[in-house]
Design a protein around this motif. Structure first.
Motif, mmCIF file in Angstrom:
data_model
loop_
_atom_site.group_PDB
_atom_site.id
_atom_site.type_symbol
_atom_site.label_atom_id
_atom_site.label_comp_id
_atom_site.label_asym_id
_atom_site.label_seq_id
_atom_site.Cartn_x
_atom_site.Cartn_y
_atom_site.Cartn_z
ATOM 1 N N LEU A 229 -12.996 -2.539 -0.696
ATOM 2 C CA LEU A 229 -13.272 -1.184 -0.224
ATOM 3 C C LEU A 229 -13.442 -1.125 1.289
ATOM 4 C CD1 LEU A 229 -15.772 -0.019 -2.995
ATOM 5 C CD2 LEU A 229 -13.348 0.562 -2.787
ATOM 6 N N SER A 230 -13.658 -2.289 1.928
ATOM 7 C CA SER A 230 -13.835 -2.322 3.382
ATOM 8 C C SER A 230 -12.542 -2.674 4.097
ATOM 9 C CB SER A 230 -14.925 -3.346 3.753
ATOM 10 O OG SER A 230 -14.479 -4.677 3.495
ATOM 11 N N GLY A 231 -11.425 -2.745 3.362
ATOM 12 C CA GLY A 231 -10.166 -3.189 3.936
ATOM 13 C C GLY A 231 -9.612 -2.250 4.988
ATOM 14 N N LEU A 232 -9.354 -2.779 6.175
ATOM 15 C CA LEU A 232 -8.721 -1.981 7.227
ATOM 16 C C LEU A 232 -7.293 -1.632 6.830
ATOM 17 C CD1 LEU A 232 -9.661 -3.637 10.654
ATOM 18 C CD2 LEU A 232 -10.483 -1.467 9.733
ATOM 19 N N GLY A 233 -6.869 -0.459 7.207
ATOM 20 C CA GLY A 233 -5.505 -0.044 6.906
ATOM 21 C C GLY A 233 -5.314 0.406 5.477
ATOM 22 N N GLY A 234 -6.392 0.677 4.791
ATOM 23 C CA GLY A 234 -6.395 1.139 3.422
ATOM 24 C C GLY A 234 -7.459 0.396 2.609
ATOM 25 N N PRO A 235 -8.525 1.125 2.231
ATOM 26 C CA PRO A 235 -8.748 2.564 2.397
ATOM 27 C C PRO A 235 -9.341 2.978 3.747
ATOM 28 C CG PRO A 235 -10.520 1.653 1.092
ATOM 29 C CD PRO A 235 -9.559 0.512 1.359
ATOM 30 N N VAL A 236 -9.842 1.997 4.540
ATOM 31 C CA VAL A 236 -10.433 2.328 5.840
ATOM 32 C C VAL A 236 -9.322 2.496 6.880
ATOM 33 C CG1 VAL A 236 -11.994 1.506 7.654
ATOM 34 C CG2 VAL A 236 -12.527 1.051 5.247
ATOM 35 N N ASP A 237 -9.487 3.442 7.811
ATOM 36 C CA ASP A 237 -8.489 3.642 8.868
ATOM 37 C C ASP A 237 -8.172 2.339 9.583
ATOM 38 O OD1 ASP A 237 -7.909 6.325 8.591
ATOM 39 O OD2 ASP A 237 -9.438 6.993 9.998
ATOM 40 N N ILE B 147 0.846 -1.204 0.000
ATOM 41 C CA ILE B 147 0.000 0.000 0.000
ATOM 42 C C ILE B 147 0.876 1.247 0.000
ATOM 43 C CG2 ILE B 147 -1.557 1.383 1.434
ATOM 44 C CD1 ILE B 147 -2.972 -1.235 2.189
ATOM 45 N N VAL B 148 1.862 1.284 0.870
ATOM 46 C CA VAL B 148 2.753 2.440 0.953
ATOM 47 C C VAL B 148 3.471 2.664 -0.374
ATOM 48 C CG1 VAL B 148 4.846 3.343 2.051
ATOM 49 C CG2 VAL B 148 3.065 2.286 3.444
ATOM 50 N N GLU B 149 3.857 1.573 -1.040
ATOM 51 C CA GLU B 149 4.648 1.664 -2.270
ATOM 52 C C GLU B 149 3.803 1.780 -3.542
ATOM 53 O OE1 GLU B 149 7.228 -1.725 -2.089
ATOM 54 O OE2 GLU B 149 8.477 -0.829 -0.508
ATOM 55 N N LYS B 150 2.500 2.005 -3.388
ATOM 56 C CA LYS B 150 1.601 2.228 -4.521
ATOM 57 C C LYS B 150 1.488 0.990 -5.425
ATOM 58 C CE LYS B 150 0.366 5.869 -7.852
ATOM 59 N NZ LYS B 150 0.828 7.077 -8.586
ATOM 60 N N ILE B 151 1.590 -0.190 -4.810
ATOM 61 C CA ILE B 151 1.471 -1.445 -5.549
ATOM 62 C C ILE B 151 0.090 -2.048 -5.372
ATOM 63 C CG2 ILE B 151 2.354 -3.815 -5.708
ATOM 64 C CD1 ILE B 151 5.057 -2.737 -4.749
ATOM 65 N N TYR B 152 -0.456 -1.923 -4.170
ATOM 66 C CA TYR B 152 -1.698 -2.612 -3.814
ATOM 67 C C TYR B 152 -2.899 -1.682 -3.996
ATOM 68 C CZ TYR B 152 -4.961 -5.485 -1.067
ATOM 69 O OH TYR B 152 -6.020 -6.251 -0.662
ATOM 70 N N LEU B 153 -3.682 -1.908 -5.047
ATOM 71 C CA LEU B 153 -4.934 -1.173 -5.312
ATOM 72 C C LEU B 153 -4.819 0.328 -5.049
ATOM 73 C CD1 LEU B 153 -7.485 -3.701 -3.710
ATOM 74 C CD2 LEU B 153 -6.776 -3.546 -6.103
ATOM 75 N N PRO B 154 -3.870 0.994 -5.680
ATOM 76 C CA PRO B 154 -3.664 2.424 -5.391
ATOM 77 C C PRO B 154 -4.865 3.289 -5.723
ATOM 78 C CG PRO B 154 -2.441 1.770 -7.364
ATOM 79 C CD PRO B 154 -2.940 0.503 -6.728
ATOM 80 N N ASP B 155 -5.684 2.869 -6.668
ATOM 81 C CA ASP B 155 -6.810 3.698 -7.096
ATOM 82 C C ASP B 155 -7.888 3.843 -6.027
ATOM 83 O OD1 ASP B 155 -5.544 4.032 -9.502
ATOM 84 O OD2 ASP B 155 -6.726 2.525 -10.574
ATOM 85 N N ILE B 156 -7.925 2.920 -5.049
ATOM 86 C CA ILE B 156 -8.983 3.023 -4.034
ATOM 87 C C ILE B 156 -8.503 3.730 -2.766
ATOM 88 C CG2 ILE B 156 -10.044 0.904 -4.916
ATOM 89 C CD1 ILE B 156 -9.162 -0.467 -2.293
ATOM 90 N N MET B 157 -7.221 4.074 -2.713
ATOM 91 C CA MET B 157 -6.694 4.728 -1.516
ATOM 92 C C MET B 157 -6.996 6.222 -1.531
ATOM 93 S SD MET B 157 -5.537 2.115 -0.006
ATOM 94 C CE MET B 157 -5.318 0.416 -0.581
ATOM 95 N N GLU B 158 -7.561 6.723 -0.433
ATOM 96 C CA GLU B 158 -7.873 8.141 -0.295
ATOM 97 C C GLU B 158 -7.149 8.684 0.933
ATOM 98 O OE1 GLU B 158 -12.025 8.963 -0.336
ATOM 99 O OE2 GLU B 158 -12.400 7.851 -2.192
ATOM 100 N N PHE B 159 -6.207 9.572 0.705
ATOM 101 C CA PHE B 159 -5.374 10.099 1.792
ATOM 102 C C PHE B 159 -6.062 11.272 2.493
ATOM 103 C CE2 PHE B 159 -2.413 8.367 -1.416
ATOM 104 C CZ PHE B 159 -1.826 7.380 -0.639
ATOM 105 N N PRO B 160 -5.745 11.467 3.788
ATOM 106 C CA PRO B 160 -4.883 10.624 4.613
ATOM 107 C C PRO B 160 -5.684 9.511 5.275
ATOM 108 C CG PRO B 160 -5.513 12.554 5.851
ATOM 109 C CD PRO B 160 -6.158 12.707 4.486
ATOM 110 N N PHE B 161 -5.012 8.446 5.689
ATOM 111 C CA PHE B 161 -5.648 7.400 6.476
ATOM 112 C C PHE B 161 -4.603 6.748 7.372
ATOM 113 C CE2 PHE B 161 -4.432 5.372 2.464
ATOM 114 C CZ PHE B 161 -3.764 4.229 2.887
ATOM 115 N N ILE B 162 -5.098 6.036 8.391
ATOM 116 C CA ILE B 162 -4.224 5.320 9.323
ATOM 117 C C ILE B 162 -3.991 3.922 8.766
ATOM 118 C CG2 ILE B 162 -4.007 4.397 11.668
ATOM 119 C CD1 ILE B 162 -5.867 6.727 12.556
ATOM 120 N N PRO B 163 -2.739 3.521 8.542
ATOM 121 C CA PRO B 163 -2.471 2.231 7.930
ATOM 122 C C PRO B 163 -2.459 1.068 8.929
ATOM 123 C CG PRO B 163 -0.419 3.372 8.275
ATOM 124 C CD PRO B 163 -1.518 4.304 8.760
ATOM 125 N N VAL B 164 -2.247 -0.103 8.424
ATOM 126 C CA VAL B 164 -2.079 -1.399 9.105
ATOM 127 C C VAL B 164 -3.433 -2.026 9.466
ATOM 128 C CG1 VAL B 164 -0.993 -2.692 10.972
ATOM 129 C CG2 VAL B 164 0.189 -0.719 9.984
#
Length: 344
Positions: free
Chosen positions: A112-120, A52-69
């Protein structure tokens, strides 16, 4: 509790790249009627977090900022008015996809419900979870140990039991000694399987033997490891393969599988494409299962097995909360088992 303490520390991802992971102070969230407030004891890192940090994992659904992990364990300190599954002081872990309760199929919107991206996620002192998205932590595990379960352990368990229908006496080939791989080893042995494991490190292979591996292969010393697998199995091949490498390695997995064997595709460390021979897949009747973690019912079933067999997660290193970036950098180097960040 929130009347006395209004703010918390959290790591917030403000853009792609590890330089955009920032330690901030923010308000402690307040649970709505169906939510629980968890004081996070520990989190564990997965390849997903790095990707996620490296823009490899589903980057199009990530909306910044969010709390990862995504993976955490902790104690409930607040509950909404309609919560029925838990009570104050219960210990819980997160579930990556909280809306996936049962069945082998997830929905097209599950990601879309994934914790740590895109959900906090859980890299914070407190987190809100829907009560349906939490699991009672195994009684035999600490918070640090329980925090390793939501992705790594559940992925291995779901692959072997729900997709694979693993039977006692079958043979499982496991690639590598990361979190998913070692959980696959421990769970497969608990369920009565024989295990072959591969690694580039003799030291790690010796540790895998101590965890119960029946046979080990150093793929640097034996590049054609699939041939060695066939030798070990007297030409039959293996019933299950935990495929975490991807790329050209997948072709070797097809070679190593028995007729009617199953390849559980979990990782893509060496790439997301393969030139595997479709005719071999066809004539060997190899079943290929794409594994996207698992459902809540399977999680609860797995936790019962962990308690019954007293399975202890393998933790490579535990980092302090303030040193989270060092944990991410360790993830880049690889680990024997899991990397944990202690929060409270």
């Amino acid at each position: 509790m929130t009347d006395k303490i209004k703010t918390m520390k959290a790591w917030q991802l403000q853009g792609f790249g590890i330089e955009n992971l920032k330690l901030i102070t923010t308000e402690i969230p307040i649970p709505n009627k169906n939510q629980i407030l968890v004081k996070v004891g520990a989190v564990s890192l997965n390849f997903r977090d790095k990707a996620i940090v490296e823009k490899i994992y589903l980057p199009d659904i990530m909306e910044f900022p969010f709390i990862p992990v995504s993976d955490l364990a902790g104690q409930i300190v607040g509950i909404g008015s309609d919560v029925t599954r838990f009570a104050i002081n219960d210990r819980v872990t997160s579930h990556l996809y909280g809306n996936w309760i049962k069945g082998k199929k997830h929905t097209s919107t599950t990601a879309l419900s994934g914790l740590g991206g895109p959900v906090d996620g859980g890299l914070a002192e407190y987190i809100l979870l829907d009560e349906q998205a939490a699991i009672a932590a195994p009684a035999t595990l600490t918070n640090a140990e329980a925090a390793t379960l939501p992705i790594a352990a559940l992925t291995a368990f779901f692959a072997l039991t729900k997709h694979g229908q693993l039977e006692k006496g079958q043979t499982v080939l496991i690639q590598g000694t990361g979190g998913v791989s070692l959980f696959a080893l421990q769970l497969a042995k608990a369920l009565g399987a024989k295990v072959i494991i591969t690694s580039s490190s003799d030291e790690k292979l010796e540790k895998a033997k101590a965890l119960g591996a029946d046979q080990v292969i150093n793929y640097l010393k034996t590049p054609n490891w699939e041939t060695e697998v066939l030798r070990i199995t007297k030409g039959i091949g293996v019933d299950h393969i935990i495929e975490v490498i991807g790329g050209d390695n997948f072709e070797r997995s097809v070679e190593a599988a028995t007729i009617g064997g199953q390849i559980h595709v979990i990782g893509f460390l060496n790439g997301t494409t393969s030139n595997a021979d479709l005719l071999k897949i066809l004539f060997k009747a190899v079943r290929i299962n794409g594994i996207l973690v698992g459902n809540r019912d399977a999680f609860e079933e797995m936790n019962a097995i962990i308690d019954l067999h007293n399975i202890k997660p393998v933790i490579d290193t535990t980092y302090d909360f303030a040193d989270a970036i060092s944990a991410y950098k360790h993830l880049e180097r690889g680990a024997f088992g899991k990397l944990v960040i202690k929060v409270s």
